[in-house]
Design a protein around this motif. Sequence first.
Motif, mmCIF file in Angstrom:
data_model
loop_
_atom_site.group_PDB
_atom_site.id
_atom_site.type_symbol
_atom_site.label_atom_id
_atom_site.label_comp_id
_atom_site.label_asym_id
_atom_site.label_seq_id
_atom_site.Cartn_x
_atom_site.Cartn_y
_atom_site.Cartn_z
ATOM 1 N N ALA A 21 4.434 -13.990 5.418
ATOM 2 C CA ALA A 21 4.403 -14.348 6.834
ATOM 3 C C ALA A 21 4.434 -13.074 7.665
ATOM 4 C CB ALA A 21 5.591 -15.247 7.180
ATOM 5 N N SER A 22 3.861 -13.142 8.852
ATOM 6 C CA SER A 22 3.846 -11.980 9.740
ATOM 7 C C SER A 22 5.273 -11.481 9.974
ATOM 8 C CB SER A 22 3.190 -12.353 11.073
ATOM 9 O OG SER A 22 3.230 -11.280 11.969
ATOM 10 N N GLY A 23 5.463 -10.180 9.799
ATOM 11 C CA GLY A 23 6.776 -9.586 10.039
ATOM 12 C C GLY A 23 7.709 -9.608 8.854
ATOM 13 N N ASP A 24 7.258 -10.107 7.704
ATOM 14 C CA ASP A 24 8.100 -10.168 6.516
ATOM 15 C C ASP A 24 7.873 -8.960 5.614
ATOM 16 O OD1 ASP A 24 9.233 -12.529 7.267
ATOM 17 O OD2 ASP A 24 8.067 -13.793 5.924
ATOM 18 N N VAL A 25 8.749 -8.825 4.603
ATOM 19 C CA VAL A 25 8.592 -7.819 3.566
ATOM 20 C C VAL A 25 7.795 -8.425 2.420
ATOM 21 C CG1 VAL A 25 9.802 -6.369 1.880
ATOM 22 C CG2 VAL A 25 10.749 -6.678 4.185
ATOM 23 N N VAL A 62 11.285 -12.303 0.100
ATOM 24 C CA VAL A 62 10.203 -11.345 -0.129
ATOM 25 C C VAL A 62 9.107 -12.010 -0.963
ATOM 26 C CG1 VAL A 62 9.566 -9.161 -1.204
ATOM 27 C CG2 VAL A 62 11.731 -9.358 0.028
ATOM 28 N N ASP A 63 7.865 -11.862 -0.510
ATOM 29 C CA ASP A 63 6.721 -12.362 -1.257
ATOM 30 C C ASP A 63 6.328 -11.327 -2.303
ATOM 31 O OD1 ASP A 63 4.331 -13.551 -2.100
ATOM 32 O OD2 ASP A 63 3.182 -12.612 -0.492
ATOM 33 N N VAL A 64 6.471 -11.692 -3.578
ATOM 34 C CA VAL A 64 6.153 -10.776 -4.668
ATOM 35 C C VAL A 64 4.802 -11.146 -5.262
ATOM 36 C CG1 VAL A 64 6.875 -9.843 -6.885
ATOM 37 C CG2 VAL A 64 8.595 -10.460 -5.177
ATOM 38 N N GLN A 65 3.872 -10.217 -5.206
ATOM 39 C CA GLN A 65 2.562 -10.387 -5.802
ATOM 40 C C GLN A 65 2.490 -9.485 -7.032
ATOM 41 O OE1 GLN A 65 0.155 -12.407 -4.382
ATOM 42 N NE2 GLN A 65 1.503 -12.986 -2.700
ATOM 43 N N ALA A 66 2.032 -10.026 -8.159
ATOM 44 C CA ALA A 66 2.021 -9.272 -9.412
ATOM 45 C C ALA A 66 0.620 -9.186 -9.990
ATOM 46 C CB ALA A 66 2.955 -9.923 -10.423
ATOM 47 N N ALA A 67 0.313 -8.026 -10.559
ATOM 48 C CA ALA A 67 -0.935 -7.867 -11.299
ATOM 49 C C ALA A 67 -0.923 -8.770 -12.520
ATOM 50 C CB ALA A 67 -1.097 -6.406 -11.723
ATOM 51 N N ALA A 71 5.824 -6.588 7.706
ATOM 52 C CA ALA A 71 6.662 -5.586 8.381
ATOM 53 C C ALA A 71 6.848 -4.347 7.521
ATOM 54 C CB ALA A 71 8.021 -6.186 8.717
ATOM 55 N N CYS A 72 6.801 -4.522 6.210
ATOM 56 C CA CYS A 72 6.971 -3.422 5.266
ATOM 57 C C CYS A 72 6.474 -3.909 3.911
ATOM 58 C CB CYS A 72 8.435 -3.003 5.177
ATOM 59 S SG CYS A 72 8.779 -1.622 4.042
ATOM 60 N N VAL A 73 5.910 -3.001 3.110
ATOM 61 C CA VAL A 73 5.388 -3.390 1.801
ATOM 62 C C VAL A 73 5.907 -2.437 0.725
ATOM 63 C CG1 VAL A 73 3.323 -3.753 0.389
ATOM 64 C CG2 VAL A 73 3.306 -4.404 2.799
ATOM 65 N N GLU A 126 15.841 -3.852 -6.051
ATOM 66 C CA GLU A 126 16.842 -4.062 -5.007
ATOM 67 C C GLU A 126 16.787 -2.958 -3.956
ATOM 68 O OE1 GLU A 126 21.196 -6.165 -5.668
ATOM 69 O OE2 GLU A 126 20.779 -4.276 -6.679
ATOM 70 N N MET A 127 16.753 -1.717 -4.429
ATOM 71 C CA MET A 127 16.720 -0.591 -3.498
ATOM 72 C C MET A 127 15.416 -0.561 -2.712
ATOM 73 S SD MET A 127 18.743 2.661 -5.166
ATOM 74 C CE MET A 127 17.925 2.736 -6.748
ATOM 75 N N GLY A 128 14.323 -1.028 -3.327
ATOM 76 C CA GLY A 128 13.061 -1.101 -2.606
ATOM 77 C C GLY A 128 13.154 -1.995 -1.392
ATOM 78 N N VAL A 129 13.804 -3.142 -1.561
ATOM 79 C CA VAL A 129 13.987 -4.056 -0.432
ATOM 80 C C VAL A 129 14.892 -3.429 0.616
ATOM 81 C CG1 VAL A 129 14.868 -6.303 0.289
ATOM 82 C CG2 VAL A 129 13.574 -6.102 -1.834
ATOM 83 N N HIS A 130 15.984 -2.809 0.175
ATOM 84 C CA HIS A 130 16.892 -2.169 1.132
ATOM 85 C C HIS A 130 16.176 -1.058 1.903
ATOM 86 C CE1 HIS A 130 20.500 -3.496 -1.555
ATOM 87 N NE2 HIS A 130 20.089 -4.458 -0.766
ATOM 88 N N ALA A 131 15.286 -0.335 1.216
ATOM 89 C CA ALA A 131 14.526 0.713 1.897
ATOM 90 C C ALA A 131 13.619 0.111 2.965
ATOM 91 C CB ALA A 131 13.706 1.505 0.884
ATOM 92 N N CYS A 132 12.969 -1.002 2.642
ATOM 93 C CA CYS A 132 12.128 -1.669 3.638
ATOM 94 C C CYS A 132 12.968 -2.152 4.824
ATOM 95 C CB CYS A 132 11.388 -2.851 2.993
ATOM 96 S SG CYS A 132 9.704 -2.465 2.450
#
Length: 339
Positions: A38-42, A68-73, A95-97, A285-291
């Motif tokens: 969604a617009s504005g989400d991580v 968080v929407d997680v897209q995987a290869a 908002a951040c990826v 976890e830290m990736g989300v906190h960084a975003c």
Amino acid sequence: MLQRRSTRTRLAVLAVCGSLSLAITACGDDSGTSGSTASGDVAAVIKGLDNPFFQQMEAGIDAADDNVDVQAAADITDTTGQLDKLTVVAGQDPACVIVNPIDGTNLVQGMAQLAANDVPIVNIDSPVDADAAAQADAAPATYIGTDNLDAGRLAGEEMVSLLPDGDSVALIGGIAGDVTSNARLDGFTETAGPGVDIIQTVAANWSRDEALTQATTLLRANDDLAGFFVANDDMALGVARAVSDVGRAGEVEIISVDGVLDGLKGVQSGDLSAVVAQYPYAIGEMGVHACQAAIAGAELPGEVTAPIALVTADNVDEALEAAPAPFEAYDDPFAALVD
């Protein structure tokens, strides 16, 4: 210092769906996505969930923020498909990826699209090629990952302690030329090289079956082979099978890097001598906190080293109890920026 002992994890989806393949098709769609941004989400674009390492990464992302929407290869070779997923995410006004690229350049085009719209990019686990990102004006706001050279060094120290007489050791890496694999092998060689006899280094393409084949060949050609250093746990379990098949179980030391659940169980059972556990859960976890910190306008450190820990028979029960989270305290500088 933060102690991460939460066992709440999206790995529970496997119990609901019965298997990873069912989880992807029945609990999401058949392209390895968990929803839409969604617009504005991580959002996060990571490597394939066919590998338990990236399952744990997804679990850590979810523990930090289950929206968080997680897209995987599709798998470790799906460079184009992974870029396609990032391109779709970039068009959804995030908002951040968070990006976990398959190689150093495959996501740069999508990152350029994000950067053009001033979307912060957090690079985790596998580094984006700095020159390629700079040329695309798409440098990540921060990088979070394991120091693979240090992981190899830690394994080397343990191998020398297990083989103080300088016995013969073979090294099994992932894909030939892979930066992560090479760093682990280099760190091991730097530390253990003077103390053991490294007779050969081979590649097994991160495959348990290929590692089984390579280790069998090495064992049959070298009766005195006393140890293996293996660049990940999955391959190490193939090596353990080879050691058992030639009747040398308990005689050959096997040390690997990763710390996935099967690797920890391998230490507990005695199939593996030790693993250097890195923590994709903590990295996610830290990736989300960084975003979250970037969205709040905080200035992020350029690079953060994720925790590693040596797991042996002495502490494997503690490691398993905490899994997939680290069993030791570690620093998360991004969490302080969010508080």
